[in-house]
Each structure stands twice: as C-alpha cells, then as structure tokens.
Design a protein around this motif. Sequence first.
Motif, mmCIF file in Angstrom:
data_model
loop_
_atom_site.group_PDB
_atom_site.id
_atom_site.type_symbol
_atom_site.label_atom_id
_atom_site.label_comp_id
_atom_site.label_asym_id
_atom_site.label_seq_id
_atom_site.Cartn_x
_atom_site.Cartn_y
_atom_site.Cartn_z
ATOM 1 N N PRO A 44 20.349 1.221 7.847
ATOM 2 C CA PRO A 44 20.061 -0.138 7.996
ATOM 3 C C PRO A 44 18.919 -1.162 8.424
ATOM 4 O O PRO A 44 17.952 -1.998 8.484
ATOM 5 N N LYS A 45 18.875 -0.687 9.610
ATOM 6 C CA LYS A 45 17.818 -1.542 11.188
ATOM 7 C C LYS A 45 16.306 -1.120 10.626
ATOM 8 O O LYS A 45 15.747 -1.594 11.530
ATOM 9 N N CYS A 46 16.629 -0.319 9.743
ATOM 10 C CA CYS A 46 14.794 0.895 9.927
ATOM 11 C C CYS A 46 14.550 0.181 8.653
ATOM 12 O O CYS A 46 14.795 0.354 7.596
ATOM 13 N N GLU A 47 13.207 0.267 8.451
ATOM 14 C CA GLU A 47 12.198 0.365 7.485
ATOM 15 C C GLU A 47 11.198 1.351 7.171
ATOM 16 O O GLU A 47 10.470 1.638 8.354
ATOM 17 N N MET A 48 10.938 1.829 6.248
ATOM 18 C CA MET A 48 9.547 2.788 6.363
ATOM 19 C C MET A 48 8.801 1.784 5.888
ATOM 20 O O MET A 48 8.202 1.243 5.133
ATOM 21 N N ILE A 49 7.312 2.223 6.728
ATOM 22 C CA ILE A 49 6.348 1.833 6.813
ATOM 23 C C ILE A 49 5.534 3.127 6.012
ATOM 24 O O ILE A 49 5.176 3.790 6.408
ATOM 25 N N VAL A 50 3.924 2.422 5.245
ATOM 26 C CA VAL A 50 3.768 3.662 4.148
ATOM 27 C C VAL A 50 1.931 3.385 4.633
ATOM 28 O O VAL A 50 1.183 1.765 4.094
ATOM 29 N N ASN A 51 1.404 3.793 5.140
ATOM 30 C CA ASN A 51 0.230 3.944 5.059
ATOM 31 C C ASN A 51 -0.917 4.548 3.969
ATOM 32 O O ASN A 51 -0.716 6.045 3.767
ATOM 33 N N LYS A 52 -1.650 4.445 2.919
ATOM 34 C CA LYS A 52 -2.015 4.378 1.170
ATOM 35 C C LYS A 52 -3.025 5.448 2.423
ATOM 36 O O LYS A 52 -3.912 5.364 1.277
ATOM 37 N N LYS A 53 -3.802 4.944 3.204
ATOM 38 C CA LYS A 53 -5.535 5.398 4.003
ATOM 39 C C LYS A 53 -5.140 6.919 3.337
ATOM 40 O O LYS A 53 -6.419 7.991 3.289
ATOM 41 N N ASP A 54 -3.813 7.813 4.431
ATOM 42 C CA ASP A 54 -3.939 8.688 4.685
ATOM 43 C C ASP A 54 -2.732 8.999 3.853
ATOM 44 O O ASP A 54 -2.283 10.220 4.396
ATOM 45 N N CYS A 55 -1.379 8.775 3.225
ATOM 46 C CA CYS A 55 -0.654 8.970 2.587
ATOM 47 C C CYS A 55 0.061 9.427 3.644
ATOM 48 O O CYS A 55 1.040 10.322 3.167
ATOM 49 N N THR A 56 0.478 8.527 4.712
ATOM 50 C CA THR A 56 1.761 9.165 5.498
ATOM 51 C C THR A 56 2.941 8.101 5.651
ATOM 52 O O THR A 56 2.732 6.823 5.197
ATOM 53 N N TRP A 57 3.790 8.432 6.051
ATOM 54 C CA TRP A 57 4.612 7.137 6.470
ATOM 55 C C TRP A 57 6.263 7.369 8.270
ATOM 56 O O TRP A 57 5.556 8.334 8.404
ATOM 57 N N LYS A 58 6.064 5.867 8.281
ATOM 58 C CA LYS A 58 7.198 6.290 9.147
ATOM 59 C C LYS A 58 7.810 4.982 9.168
ATOM 60 O O LYS A 58 8.094 4.099 8.810
ATOM 61 N N LEU A 59 9.470 4.961 10.178
ATOM 62 C CA LEU A 59 10.510 5.079 10.331
ATOM 63 C C LEU A 59 10.248 3.164 10.922
ATOM 64 O O LEU A 59 9.902 3.952 11.990
ATOM 65 N N VAL A 60 10.285 2.684 11.038
ATOM 66 C CA VAL A 60 10.023 1.217 12.458
ATOM 67 C C VAL A 60 11.459 0.264 11.824
ATOM 68 O O VAL A 60 12.073 0.726 11.212
ATOM 69 N N LEU A 61 11.742 -0.018 13.304
ATOM 70 C CA LEU A 61 12.650 -1.402 13.290
ATOM 71 C C LEU A 61 12.348 -2.093 12.290
ATOM 72 O O LEU A 61 10.653 -2.908 12.301
ATOM 73 N N LYS A 62 12.871 -2.993 11.266
ATOM 74 C CA LYS A 62 12.844 -3.986 10.527
ATOM 75 C C LYS A 62 12.409 -5.233 11.724
ATOM 76 O O LYS A 62 11.624 -6.068 10.867
ATOM 77 N N ASN A 63 12.703 -5.638 12.354
ATOM 78 C CA ASN A 63 12.701 -6.508 13.316
ATOM 79 C C ASN A 63 11.552 -6.441 14.967
ATOM 80 O O ASN A 63 11.573 -7.906 15.251
ATOM 81 N N ASP A 64 10.932 -4.951 14.680
ATOM 82 C CA ASP A 64 9.864 -4.970 15.703
ATOM 83 C C ASP A 64 9.232 -3.569 15.289
ATOM 84 O O ASP A 64 9.500 -2.708 15.348
ATOM 85 N N HIS A 65 8.287 -3.945 14.335
ATOM 86 C CA HIS A 65 6.961 -2.498 13.756
ATOM 87 C C HIS A 65 6.699 -1.414 15.050
ATOM 88 O O HIS A 65 5.853 -0.942 14.653
ATOM 89 N N SER A 66 6.754 -2.629 15.961
ATOM 90 C CA SER A 66 6.020 -1.682 16.999
ATOM 91 C C SER A 66 7.023 -0.856 17.651
ATOM 92 O O SER A 66 6.267 0.496 18.275
ATOM 93 N N LYS A 67 8.542 -0.762 17.027
ATOM 94 C CA LYS A 67 9.471 0.497 17.456
ATOM 95 C C LYS A 67 9.780 1.689 16.523
ATOM 96 O O LYS A 67 10.563 0.765 15.509
ATOM 97 N N GLU A 68 9.421 2.812 16.226
ATOM 98 C CA GLU A 68 9.576 3.562 15.245
ATOM 99 C C GLU A 68 11.385 3.708 15.509
ATOM 100 O O GLU A 68 11.603 3.943 16.993
ATOM 101 N N CYS A 69 11.857 4.075 14.501
ATOM 102 C CA CYS A 69 13.132 4.829 14.714
ATOM 103 C C CYS A 69 13.084 6.355 15.104
ATOM 104 O O CYS A 69 12.573 7.584 14.411
ATOM 105 N N SER A 70 14.101 6.366 15.880
ATOM 106 C CA SER A 70 14.541 7.990 16.049
ATOM 107 C C SER A 70 15.380 8.623 15.096
ATOM 108 O O SER A 70 15.749 8.269 14.070
#
Length: 76
Positions: A44-70
Amino acid sequence: CNDTNGVLHEFGSEWKTADCFKCSCTEYGIDCCSIILTPVKTPPKCEMIVNKKDCTWKLVLKNDHSKECSVGSLLH
C-alpha cells in the motif's frame, strides 16, 4: 494489419509500441502483449513507476519517489 496509429504492418511482422507492448501481425489480426512484467500485488505504501523508454519499472514509496521499496516489502 493496421495498428491503432494507422500504421500498416505485413503478415508475420513484429514490433514494439511506445507503451511497451510487443505486437505481431497474423492472418487473424494483431496480437499484442505487455513486455513489462509487473508485480501482482504492490504494498500500500508503494507505487510502480514505469520507464517507457526502456520498458522497465521500479517500486518506489508513494510519498518519496527517490526511495525504492525493498523486495522484502513485497513479501509482507
């Protein structure tokens, strides 16, 4: 086959879309599927950010996109 952008593709051809889908043209029409493997459940505290340039994604904290979810947070 005409794709959603009006581009004509030959039978047997394959291409990647700007939205990270791999498509192919067959005698039955166009078949597309996402090339981004996505998590089934996101904490719930994380969201997926998609990089469409290279078709990758990462999970980051909703309130701080600079921090990835473990990865461990996916198991809880």
